[in-house]
Scaffold this active site. Structure first.
Site, PDB file in Angstrom:
ATOM      1  N   GLU A 209     -12.503   5.293  -1.806  1.00 54.77           N
ATOM      2  CA  GLU A 209     -12.491   6.670  -1.326  1.00 54.77           C
ATOM      3  C   GLU A 209     -11.152   6.891  -0.656  1.00 54.77           C
ATOM      4  O   GLU A 209     -10.484   5.927  -0.269  1.00 54.77           O
ATOM      5  CB  GLU A 209     -13.612   6.884  -0.307  1.00 54.77           C
ATOM      6  CG  GLU A 209     -13.282   6.487   1.141  1.00 54.77           C
ATOM      7  CD  GLU A 209     -13.013   4.998   1.342  1.00 54.77           C
ATOM      8  OE1 GLU A 209     -13.438   4.200   0.492  1.00 54.77           O
ATOM      9  OE2 GLU A 209     -12.366   4.637   2.352  1.00 54.77           O
TER      10      GLU A 209
ATOM     11  N   SER B   1       1.014   4.040  12.316  1.00 54.47           N
ATOM     12  CA  SER B   1       0.263   3.563  11.155  1.00 54.47           C
ATOM     13  C   SER B   1       0.797   4.047   9.811  1.00 54.47           C
ATOM     14  O   SER B   1       0.510   3.426   8.790  1.00 54.47           O
ATOM     15  CB  SER B   1      -1.209   3.952  11.293  1.00 54.47           C
ATOM     16  OG  SER B   1      -1.331   5.347  11.473  1.00 54.47           O
TER      17      SER B   1
ATOM     18  N   LYS C 251      -2.545   0.805   5.257  1.00 47.55           N
ATOM     19  CA  LYS C 251      -3.668   0.669   4.323  1.00 47.55           C
ATOM     20  C   LYS C 251      -3.435  -0.440   3.295  1.00 47.55           C
ATOM     21  O   LYS C 251      -4.373  -1.064   2.812  1.00 47.55           O
ATOM     22  CB  LYS C 251      -3.912   2.000   3.612  1.00 47.55           C
ATOM     23  CG  LYS C 251      -4.297   3.154   4.544  1.00 47.55           C
ATOM     24  CD  LYS C 251      -5.714   3.036   5.062  1.00 47.55           C
ATOM     25  CE  LYS C 251      -6.092   4.194   5.975  1.00 47.55           C
ATOM     26  NZ  LYS C 251      -7.413   4.006   6.603  1.00 47.55           N
TER      27      LYS C 251
HETATM   28  C1  LIG Z   1      -1.298   6.717   8.240  1.00 46.46           C
HETATM   29  C2  LIG Z   1      -2.740   6.629   8.559  1.00 46.46           C
HETATM   30  N1  LIG Z   1      -3.103   6.275   9.798  1.00 46.46           N
HETATM   31  C3  LIG Z   1      -4.396   6.191  10.155  1.00 46.46           C
HETATM   32  C4  LIG Z   1      -5.409   6.510   9.277  1.00 46.46           C
HETATM   33  C5  LIG Z   1      -6.817   6.464   9.776  1.00 46.46           C
HETATM   34  O1  LIG Z   1      -7.550   5.367   9.331  1.00 46.46           O
HETATM   35  P1  LIG Z   1      -7.890   4.142  10.268  1.00 46.46           P
HETATM   36  O2  LIG Z   1      -8.490   4.673  11.514  1.00 46.46           O
HETATM   37  O3  LIG Z   1      -8.836   3.335   9.470  1.00 46.46           O
HETATM   38  O4  LIG Z   1      -6.637   3.409  10.537  1.00 46.46           O
HETATM   39  C6  LIG Z   1      -5.077   6.879   7.976  1.00 46.46           C
HETATM   40  C7  LIG Z   1      -6.150   7.185   7.011  1.00 46.46           C
HETATM   41  O5  LIG Z   1      -5.995   7.702   5.959  1.00 46.46           O
HETATM   42  C8  LIG Z   1      -3.700   6.939   7.615  1.00 46.46           C
HETATM   43  O6  LIG Z   1      -3.346   7.316   6.372  1.00 46.46           O
END
Ligand SMILES: Cc1ncc(COP(=O)(O)O)c(C=O)c1O
Lengths: 391, 262
Positions: A113, A375, A91
């Protein structure tokens, strides 16, 4: 099949996207599009951003050969370590870029948000860095299941505003942020947390997150992965990873939240089990009833608990540029344990979904090379998982 | 009566156009509620049809939408109720909702049903002029106008397009922010009205943040119509039963009408 470099004048990726927003916001969206365009092509902005990404965020993040887990799976698994980025998730790539933009635009206040709290923390962090006032909207259910991140945001000087409407989760937080923006747009920039919302947000966030895929391509060198997999909430880590691969040969797979199972009706799988509609300013896939009323999503993972998805994913699905699947809460929990115990990496619940898919498909994937976007890290989820386990 | 006729008949005086969520106080009592407002001096109505995620609405109208949806309200039923309101009051009605329920019903079918219900206009809160073409075309086929919005933030270039396409009126957003009760002290409505007037003779209706007789009268001096929503909706949400709800809205509509006529 066509990958869109930037959406057309109406903000469309194929049939998806657009700008379905109250008129009060439209001039700001036009201004933002122009400001981002100017910044993105300005070497000064690019240089500042590159400096922040390397020295503040800690990029490039490693592409890690998960050998022990690869042995267990019978699949060669490479992890793109976004969990090692500052604040613990991808993020921050987006928030640093957008805070730099807000600063250039002279907006003293930022709103955001958050679901899992990772975007809220990343926004609060970037605002602290630039001296911007920061208010984060967060559903009351998420405030209790991601308490650690609430404390982090407060420590970083942000205000956390609880959102009680709807199910008290991510959709409601996005709506609350948009409503605030309708009143404050002249002095406030909205740092949206994923590739969602009205144009130009899906484009801006993709451009700021594509560093994930660009780095991965570099790090792979001559290695050609067979499959690239990522979890899909709003779709930012996945689009950031997929976009640079979209013209190549790898199979791109996005994994949505299956919640209690698609048949239960309690999930967050808008691409797999939803239908096209307009949510949060864009035409995209969403969860809705027969009357066009948006439905509540469900996922154990606050970051995937969202009834919509970025419009560019809708285009990727429609044009066969990527395929989408889902895994359940229970499968994600097992995958979280698996990675923790075989590699010493505690993943967030969100990317645990992508990992659970690799586990489930391990026979079909035998001997293939799989790149997985890890992620974020799992610290934020430890308390919630302990509660779920004790039930 | 149509909006056009009403604007002509009242001449200098601005129309009082109350907003109310259909399905309140209960689906069977909605027509009675609108009739009470008509008797108290309303000149026409904005009939709200609920959407689960109303981005332009504050907490009171959100709550009204939640209640209305829980009572089984749908876009189709809302249009049926609009036809009954027309029948009972003969006042012009603008139906107000959001894009997604319309897309689900089908734009052409929505236009047909709205026309059949005698709606004079559609107000779609998350449909800016940029995305409005297919909706406007379908509605025009059925004799229904598509209202366009002008906000204090609207640029001159956008305002040119808004006034050109607005039918039967421009909805001037009198205050920044979503729907809700405010003190009406903002000077932005006057600037906005002047910018609209300098471009076009299209009727201008002001709404958002106008809640009492004083602010309605002030808005009325700037515009051809005034929409009051949240203040009325709150009275209905607070009322114990249908009769109390009708009395409460009639009393406020009466006060608003009097203030706007003096
Ligand atoms: C670690 C992590 N991965 C994935 C996501 C999902 O978001 P996005 O699909 O935009 O990557 C989030 C959302 O809060 C997150 O904190």
């Amino acid at each position: 099949m066509s990958v869109v470099d930037r959406p057309d004048a109406s903000g469309r990726f194929g049939d998806f996207g657009g700008r379905f927003a109250p008129e009060t916001l439209m001039p700001a969206l036009e201004e933002l599009e122009g400001a981002f365009e100017a910044a993105w092509t300005d070497p000064v902005y690019q240089e500042e951003l590159a400096g922040l990404l390397s020295d503040f965020v800690g990029r490039p993040t490693p592409l890690y050969e998960a050998s022990r887990l690869s042995d267990v799976l019978g699949v060669r698994l490479l992890l793109k370590r976004e969990d090692l980025a500052h604040t613990g998730a991808h993020k921050i790539n987006n928030t640093v870029g957008q805070a730099l933009l807000a600063h250039r635009m002279g907006k003293p206040r930022v709103i955001a948000e958050t679901g899992a709290g990772q975007h809220g923390v990343a926004t609060a962090t970037a605002c602290a860095l630039f001296g911007l006032e920061c208010e984060v909207f967060m559903g009351t259910v998420d405030i209790s299941r991601q308490a650690l991140n609430v404390e982090r945001m407060l420590m970083l000087g942000a205000t956390v505003t609880p959102v009680t409407s709807g199910a008290g989760t991510l959709k409601d937080a996005v709506s609350a942020a948009l409503r605030d923006w309708v009143a404050t747009v002249e002095t406030t920039h909205y740092i949206i947390g994923s590739v969602v919302g009205p144009h130009p947000f899906p484009w801006i966030v993709r451009q700021l997150q594509r560093v994930i895929g660009d780095e991965t391509l570099d790090q792979l060198g001559d290695t050609k992965p067979d499959v690239v997999v990522a979890c899909v909430g709003g779709g930012s880590n996945s689009m950031g990873m997929f976009y640079p691969f979209a013209t190549g040969t790898a199979d791109l797979v996005g994994i949505e939240a299956g919640g209690y199972g698609l048949d239960s009706g309690r999930h967050g799988a808008s691409l797999v089990a939803g239908s096209p509609g307009v949510l949060h300013g864009a035409r995209t896939y969403m969860l809705q009833d027969g009357e066009g009323q948006v439905l509540e999503a469900h996922s154990i993972s606050a970051g995937l608990d969202y009834p919509g998805v970025g419009p560019e994913h809708a285009q990727f699905k429609e044009e066969g540029l990527a395929r989408y699947d889902s895994v359940t809460d229970a499968e994600a929990l097992d995958a979280m344990d698996l990675l923790s115990r075989t590699e010493g990496i505690i993943p967030a619940l969100e990317p645990s979904h992508a990992l659970a898919w690799v586990w489930r498909e391990r026979e079909a994937l035998a001997d293939k090379t799989v790149v997985l976007c890890l992620s974020g890290r799992g610290d934020k989820d430890v308390d919630q998982v302990a509660v779920v386990r004790s039930q | 009566m149509t909006f056009r006729e009403s604007f002509e008949v009242t001449g200098e005086r601005a129309l009082l156009l109350p907003y109310m969520m259909c399905g309140l106080p209960d689906p069977a009592g909605t027509v009675e509620l609108f009739s009470a407002m008509a008797d108290a001096g309303a000149d026409g109505f904005e009939v709200g049809i609920p959407y689960a995620d109303p981005l332009m609405d504050g907490p009171v109208i959100q709550e009204a939408g939640t209640r209305s949806l829980a009572s089984g309200m749908t876009l189709r039923r809302g249009l049926e109720i609009t036809a009954l309101i027309r029948e009972a009051t003969n006042l012009p009605c603008a139906v107000m909702t959001y894009v997604n329920p319309i897309l689900t019903m089908g734009v052409a079918e929505f236009a047909h049903a709205a026309g059949g219900a005698g709606a004079g206009a559609a107000i779609i809160a998350d449909l800016p002029v940029d995305e409005s073409e297919p909706f406007a075309a379908a509605l025009e086929n059925e004799g229904v106008g598509l209202v366009q919005f002008a906000a204090p933030t609207t640029t001159d270039a956008r305002l040119d397009r808004v006034v050109e396409r607005a039918d039967p009126f421009v909805y001037g957003i009198a205050e920044m922010g979503v729907t809700g009760e405010r003190d009406g002290s903002s000077s932005r409505a006057a600037d906005l009205a002047a910018r609209v007037r300098s471009r076009s003779a299209v009727p201008l209706v002001l709404g958002v943040g106008i809640s009492g007789p004083e602010s309605a009268a002030a808005a009325g001096r700037l515009a051809d119509g005034v929409i009051v929503g949240t203040a009325l909706v709150r009275r209905v949400l607070d009322a114990a039963d249908r009769a109390t709800a009708c009395e409460a809205v009639a009393s406020l509509v009466g006060d608003l009408a009097e203030a706007m006529r003096s």
